[in-house]
Design a protein around this motif. Structure first.
Motif, PDB file in Angstrom:
ATOM      1  N   VAL A 145       8.699  -5.632  -7.256  1.00 47.99           N
ATOM      2  CA  VAL A 145       7.392  -4.985  -7.163  1.00 47.99           C
ATOM      3  C   VAL A 145       7.393  -3.998  -5.996  1.00 47.99           C
ATOM      4  O   VAL A 145       7.741  -4.354  -4.866  1.00 47.99           O
ATOM      5  CB  VAL A 145       6.270  -6.024  -6.958  1.00 47.99           C
ATOM      6  CG1 VAL A 145       4.930  -5.332  -6.751  1.00 47.99           C
ATOM      7  CG2 VAL A 145       6.202  -6.973  -8.140  1.00 47.99           C
ATOM      8  N   GLU A 146       6.995  -2.754  -6.265  1.00 46.94           N
ATOM      9  CA  GLU A 146       6.839  -1.764  -5.211  1.00 46.94           C
ATOM     10  C   GLU A 146       5.486  -1.984  -4.547  1.00 46.94           C
ATOM     11  O   GLU A 146       4.449  -1.924  -5.198  1.00 46.94           O
ATOM     12  CB  GLU A 146       6.908  -0.348  -5.780  1.00 46.94           C
ATOM     13  CG  GLU A 146       6.692   0.733  -4.734  1.00 46.94           C
ATOM     14  CD  GLU A 146       6.565   2.115  -5.334  1.00 46.94           C
ATOM     15  OE1 GLU A 146       6.368   3.076  -4.565  1.00 46.94           O
ATOM     16  OE2 GLU A 146       6.639   2.226  -6.579  1.00 46.94           O
ATOM     17  N   VAL A 147       5.476  -2.248  -3.256  1.00 43.45           N
ATOM     18  CA  VAL A 147       4.215  -2.523  -2.565  1.00 43.45           C
ATOM     19  C   VAL A 147       3.704  -1.268  -1.885  1.00 43.45           C
ATOM     20  O   VAL A 147       4.466  -0.470  -1.339  1.00 43.45           O
ATOM     21  CB  VAL A 147       4.383  -3.664  -1.535  1.00 43.45           C
ATOM     22  CG1 VAL A 147       4.538  -4.991  -2.235  1.00 43.45           C
ATOM     23  CG2 VAL A 147       5.545  -3.407  -0.606  1.00 43.45           C
ATOM     24  N   LYS A 148       2.398  -1.090  -1.954  1.00 44.71           N
ATOM     25  CA  LYS A 148       1.737   0.056  -1.342  1.00 44.71           C
ATOM     26  C   LYS A 148       0.580  -0.453  -0.505  1.00 44.71           C
ATOM     27  O   LYS A 148       0.015  -1.507  -0.778  1.00 44.71           O
ATOM     28  CB  LYS A 148       1.222   1.021  -2.415  1.00 44.71           C
ATOM     29  CG  LYS A 148       2.299   1.549  -3.342  1.00 44.71           C
ATOM     30  CD  LYS A 148       1.699   2.423  -4.425  1.00 44.71           C
ATOM     31  CE  LYS A 148       2.756   2.925  -5.388  1.00 44.71           C
ATOM     32  NZ  LYS A 148       2.157   3.784  -6.457  1.00 44.71           N
ATOM     33  N   LEU A 149       0.214   0.327   0.490  1.00 40.98           N
ATOM     34  CA  LEU A 149      -0.880  -0.044   1.371  1.00 40.98           C
ATOM     35  C   LEU A 149      -2.076   0.845   1.072  1.00 40.98           C
ATOM     36  O   LEU A 149      -1.930   2.065   0.931  1.00 40.98           O
ATOM     37  CB  LEU A 149      -0.457   0.124   2.831  1.00 40.98           C
ATOM     38  CG  LEU A 149      -1.156  -0.739   3.880  1.00 40.98           C
ATOM     39  CD1 LEU A 149      -0.968  -2.214   3.597  1.00 40.98           C
ATOM     40  CD2 LEU A 149      -0.623  -0.395   5.265  1.00 40.98           C
ATOM     41  N   CYS A 150      -3.253   0.244   0.950  1.00 38.68           N
ATOM     42  CA  CYS A 150      -4.445   1.052   0.704  1.00 38.68           C
ATOM     43  C   CYS A 150      -4.707   1.927   1.923  1.00 38.68           C
ATOM     44  O   CYS A 150      -4.407   1.565   3.063  1.00 38.68           O
ATOM     45  CB  CYS A 150      -5.654   0.164   0.415  1.00 38.68           C
ATOM     46  SG  CYS A 150      -6.166  -0.862   1.800  1.00 38.68           S
ATOM     47  N   ARG A 151      -5.261   3.092   1.669  1.00 37.59           N
ATOM     48  CA  ARG A 151      -5.523   4.054   2.732  1.00 37.59           C
ATOM     49  C   ARG A 151      -6.860   3.778   3.404  1.00 37.59           C
ATOM     50  O   ARG A 151      -7.810   3.302   2.784  1.00 37.59           O
ATOM     51  CB  ARG A 151      -5.508   5.474   2.162  1.00 37.59           C
ATOM     52  CG  ARG A 151      -4.152   5.886   1.634  1.00 37.59           C
ATOM     53  CD  ARG A 151      -4.242   7.140   0.785  1.00 37.59           C
ATOM     54  NE  ARG A 151      -4.808   8.254   1.535  1.00 37.59           N
ATOM     55  CZ  ARG A 151      -5.088   9.435   0.993  1.00 37.59           C
ATOM     56  NH1 ARG A 151      -4.872   9.632  -0.289  1.00 37.59           N
ATOM     57  NH2 ARG A 151      -5.592  10.401   1.730  1.00 37.59           N
ATOM     58  N   TYR A 152      -6.936   4.107   4.698  1.00 35.69           N
ATOM     59  CA  TYR A 152      -8.187   3.943   5.430  1.00 35.69           C
ATOM     60  C   TYR A 152      -9.284   4.812   4.815  1.00 35.69           C
ATOM     61  O   TYR A 152      -9.056   5.973   4.447  1.00 35.69           O
ATOM     62  CB  TYR A 152      -8.012   4.362   6.894  1.00 35.69           C
ATOM     63  CG  TYR A 152      -7.298   3.345   7.755  1.00 35.69           C
ATOM     64  CD1 TYR A 152      -7.816   2.070   7.929  1.00 35.69           C
ATOM     65  CD2 TYR A 152      -6.103   3.675   8.387  1.00 35.69           C
ATOM     66  CE1 TYR A 152      -7.170   1.144   8.734  1.00 35.69           C
ATOM     67  CE2 TYR A 152      -5.449   2.753   9.186  1.00 35.69           C
ATOM     68  CZ  TYR A 152      -5.990   1.492   9.358  1.00 35.69           C
ATOM     69  OH  TYR A 152      -5.336   0.583  10.141  1.00 35.69           O
TER      70      TYR A 152
END
Length: 244
Positions: A145-152
């Motif tokens: 799974v490619e993990v991404k971080l939500c943006r501020y």
């Protein structure tokens, strides 16, 4: 839906449509006051999920207890998985992903957007670079799974997850009491299958949700299931319970 369920439990025999008239009334108020809802594009089949945490107070037995709810929402079909934990630690985060993939047919999406929690990342160093918690990133890499971080300040990048948390709080847990955490999670799993996964009172809406769920193409992880992690717990016992 919650109000109709509660009223039915008290003997109300009217239809869902009668109770839902309040929704029409509210929609009219929104229209007259100029309120509007931003549109959002639906992710491609099997492309993405959104993970979020939320906390709420429920009764476990006779004690009012704060529980932390892990949610994963599939971006295409909007299928939802929810599970409650005593905290938002790393063990809960990893187990939440494993239980969610099991719920979705021992399968996973191609990528997952997660919140900026302490369990999923360390401090950014330098500021432009995200450094993930090593154990979390290793587990996601194992799944593929490619993990991404939500943006501020960008609700669009995690709106589905936040909506999932609100849905669990406002629908699944509204007015409910449970024996313990296990009883709560048994109920949540049944609720995910029976309510969140398309049990809508309108036949056309139910069919639309069901069609999206059937069209969701996820990637199997049956051959890549991780071995259980060792869990170390500290317990306090009386001296009379110890061998001498």
């Amino acid at each position: 839906m919650v109000l109709h369920r509660e009223l039915a439990g008290q003997g109300y025999e009217g239809s869902y449509a009668a109770v839902a008239k309040v929704r029409v009334a509210v929609a009219g108020v929104v229209a007259r006051t100029g309120g509007k809802v931003d549109g959002a594009l639906r992710d491609g089949s099997g492309e993405q999920s959104q993970v979020d945490w939320g906390s709420t107070w429920v009764y476990l037995g006779e004690a009012r207890t704060r529980v932390h709810v892990f949610t994963m929402v599939l971006g295409y079909s909007r299928r939802l998985f929810a599970r409650a934990y005593a905290n938002e630690g790393l063990e809960a985060l990893l187990e939440g992903h494993a239980e969610a993939f099991a719920h979705f047919g021992v399968a996973r999406p191609r990528s997952s957007t997660t919140t900026r929690g302490r369990s999923s990342r360390r401090r950014r160093s330098p500021p432009a670079r995200v450094v993930w918690n090593a154990s979390f990133k290793d587990r996601m890499d194992f799944y593929g799974v490619e993990v991404k971080l939500c943006r501020y300040y960008r609700a669009q990048t995690k709106g589905q997850g936040e909506s999932g948390v609100k849905y669990v709080k406002g629908n699944a847990l509204a007015g409910r009491r449970f024996r313990d955490l296990e009883d709560l999670n048994t109920y949540l799993l049944d609720w995910c299958r029976g309510v969140a996964d398309g049990a809508h009172p309108r036949d056309d809406a139910r069919e639309a949700v069901g069609a999206l769920a059937r069209a969701e193409t996820l990637i199997s992880v049956a051959a890549r299931w991780p071995s259980p992690r060792e869990r170390v717990e500290s317990r306090s016992v009386r001296a009379t319970a110890m061998w001498r």
